[in-house]
Design a protein around this motif. Sequence first.
Motif: not given
Length: 358
Positions: A239-240, A242, A246, A294, A298, A340-341
């Motif tokens: 999530t750094d 994002p 993306t 991830w 979480k 994102l991944s």
Amino acid sequence: MQIRRFSVLLLLCVLLSIQPAFAFTSYDGEGDMEILQQIDDDVYAAGGNLQINSDINGDLVVTGGTITINGDISGDLIAAGGTIAIRGNIADDVRIAAGKLTISGNIGDDVIAGCGQIILEENATIGGDLTAGTDKAYLYGDVAGDVSGNFGNIILGGNVAGEVDVDTNKIQTLPDATIQGETITSTDRYAGQTESDENGYGFMDTVFWLLRYIMLLLTGWIILYLATNSIEDMTFHLTDKPIHKTIAGLLSLLGIVMGSIALTVTVIGIPLALLLFLILVFMLYCARIIAGLWLGKKLFELLGRTTTRWREMAVGIFILLLLGSIPYIGWIVYMVATLLSTGAIYYLLKEKVRHRPA
């Protein structure tokens, strides 16, 4: 060692691109595996011929050509294989994808199975519901719940405490069989379709969902085993930035697709185009695995619990597939998670190239 890992990853790409239900049956070649000692933990295994001859105090997730379970399992059983025989007792749920399934022991809760043939032997029991898609079913044992799904032919010889609601070509009830609930059969719909399939949420959707989960799960464990540090690093920094990741993920996927198309123009470029396609498939699987890990991390953080990365991945992938199954917005979840991944993969590779010794 690096060559060996690359070979395994390349083989994995090929298997994933073929997409059969049992893509990992031959991952360990024709090697046999036998578990002889009791294990007080979850077990994940793959091989050609698997023998589980001891008790497992946890879940068992397994894939193989021939799988024989002689010991007792205190948790769930998730299995995919050619021939599966359950001779021990399973305390909780059973999820099976197989050519032939034989149940000789006792199942504590529900059974969901997609098989060519199912045999529930006499004196065997299912403590919950039996939901199946199969060509032939021989149910000589007892089912404490309902029997439902798609059956080409079904023979009932035991006791069904609930309803029998099946799509079938032929149902035969033996003299000793008893059905305490209502019997509902239908042959009006085409093979493999149930009433709820007309709205897109039928039994076969559940079976294919289960197979996707097993495929992603096994792929994830293999990739995590081969590249633990890299997967952990991408998950930690997922999530750094994002938006940047993306966009990078989108451009990376488009670049691979466009490159594959361009290479197919010449005969010489076709093998390279195929290689790029395999890389694309591999990256898409990696992306969902990273997103699943991830999510699992979480969730356990929110619950204030610590657990293994294997369990985090199993739970996270399950959640990701559930979110992806939500009507109308599921595709958005998949798209965001994938881009994102994929961007995280791009940034990791970029960092490794930058710091590679000259």
